[in-house]
Design a protein around this motif. Sequence first.
Motif, PDB file in Angstrom:
ATOM      1  N   UNK A 100      38.092   9.039   4.854  1.00 43.75           N
ATOM      2  CA  UNK A 100      37.432   8.093   3.814  1.00 43.75           C
ATOM      3  C   UNK A 100      38.324   7.447   2.629  1.00 43.75           C
ATOM      4  N   UNK A 101      39.401   8.425   2.241  1.00 46.20           N
ATOM      5  CA  UNK A 101      40.341   7.892   1.325  1.00 46.20           C
ATOM      6  C   UNK A 101      40.861   6.337   1.992  1.00 46.20           C
ATOM      7  N   UNK A 102      41.158   6.598   3.220  1.00 50.13           N
ATOM      8  CA  UNK A 102      42.011   5.346   3.723  1.00 50.13           C
ATOM      9  C   UNK A 102      41.132   4.270   4.035  1.00 50.13           C
ATOM     10  N   UNK A 103      39.908   4.720   4.242  1.00 50.04           N
ATOM     11  CA  UNK A 103      38.772   3.392   4.241  1.00 50.04           C
ATOM     12  C   UNK A 103      38.687   2.980   2.923  1.00 50.04           C
ATOM     13  N   UNK A 104      38.472   3.703   1.864  1.00 53.30           N
ATOM     14  CA  UNK A 104      38.517   3.168   0.551  1.00 53.30           C
ATOM     15  C   UNK A 104      39.603   2.238   0.216  1.00 53.30           C
ATOM     16  N   UNK A 105      40.981   2.761   0.658  1.00 54.82           N
ATOM     17  CA  UNK A 105      42.122   1.788   0.496  1.00 54.82           C
ATOM     18  C   UNK A 105      42.059   0.586   1.053  1.00 54.82           C
ATOM     19  N   UNK A 143      41.521  -5.400   0.961  1.00 53.68           N
ATOM     20  CA  UNK A 143      40.804  -6.501   1.328  1.00 53.68           C
ATOM     21  C   UNK A 143      40.216  -7.358   0.419  1.00 53.68           C
ATOM     22  N   UNK A 144      39.676  -6.602  -0.780  1.00 57.72           N
ATOM     23  CA  UNK A 144      39.092  -6.992  -1.911  1.00 57.72           C
ATOM     24  C   UNK A 144      40.194  -7.851  -2.770  1.00 57.72           C
ATOM     25  N   UNK A 145      41.134  -7.452  -2.979  1.00 64.65           N
ATOM     26  CA  UNK A 145      42.219  -7.603  -3.793  1.00 64.65           C
ATOM     27  C   UNK A 145      43.101  -8.883  -2.973  1.00 64.65           C
ATOM     28  N   UNK A 146      43.290  -8.678  -1.721  1.00 68.14           N
ATOM     29  CA  UNK A 146      43.659  -9.985  -0.876  1.00 68.14           C
ATOM     30  C   UNK A 146      42.875 -11.040  -1.112  1.00 68.14           C
ATOM     31  N   UNK A 160      40.638 -11.996  -3.415  1.00 67.11           N
ATOM     32  CA  UNK A 160      40.860 -12.321  -4.937  1.00 67.11           C
ATOM     33  C   UNK A 160      41.948 -13.232  -5.224  1.00 67.11           C
ATOM     34  N   UNK A 161      43.169 -12.639  -4.409  1.00 71.73           N
ATOM     35  CA  UNK A 161      44.353 -13.380  -4.739  1.00 71.73           C
ATOM     36  C   UNK A 161      44.341 -14.916  -3.982  1.00 71.73           C
ATOM     37  N   UNK A 162      43.475 -14.773  -2.875  1.00 74.52           N
ATOM     38  CA  UNK A 162      43.401 -16.062  -1.979  1.00 74.52           C
ATOM     39  C   UNK A 162      42.469 -17.060  -2.746  1.00 74.52           C
ATOM     40  N   UNK A 163      41.496 -16.768  -3.544  1.00 76.16           N
ATOM     41  CA  UNK A 163      40.691 -17.498  -4.145  1.00 76.16           C
ATOM     42  C   UNK A 163      41.150 -18.191  -5.310  1.00 76.16           C
TER      43      UNK A 163
END
Length: 87
Positions: free
Chosen positions: A69-74, A79-82, A84-87
């Motif tokens: 579960x921790x790995x899935x959260x990471x 993905x969300x951070x990537x 946001x950086x691409x936007x």
Amino acid sequence: MWIEVAQPDAAPRKVKLAWISPLRTLFIFSTDSRQEAFSMSGLALAELFRAGQAQTIESAGLVGRALSRVMAAVNDAGAAQAEGAAA
């Protein structure tokens, strides 16, 4: 939890997740022989999973499921951070 990590010029490497930092920003792994250890940032690890260069092998038991579960959260956070950086 065991993870298989692809290597460019070698067979995939089987490593064990040994420690996760409290903020989930650093992960420490050891080889199956426990003769070598290395660390990886959460972002780098998430990228390996997204690229299909890493996959979980075993996650039996309560601790294994919790680490999954921790790995899935990471992975989700990376993905969300990537995005946001691409936007």
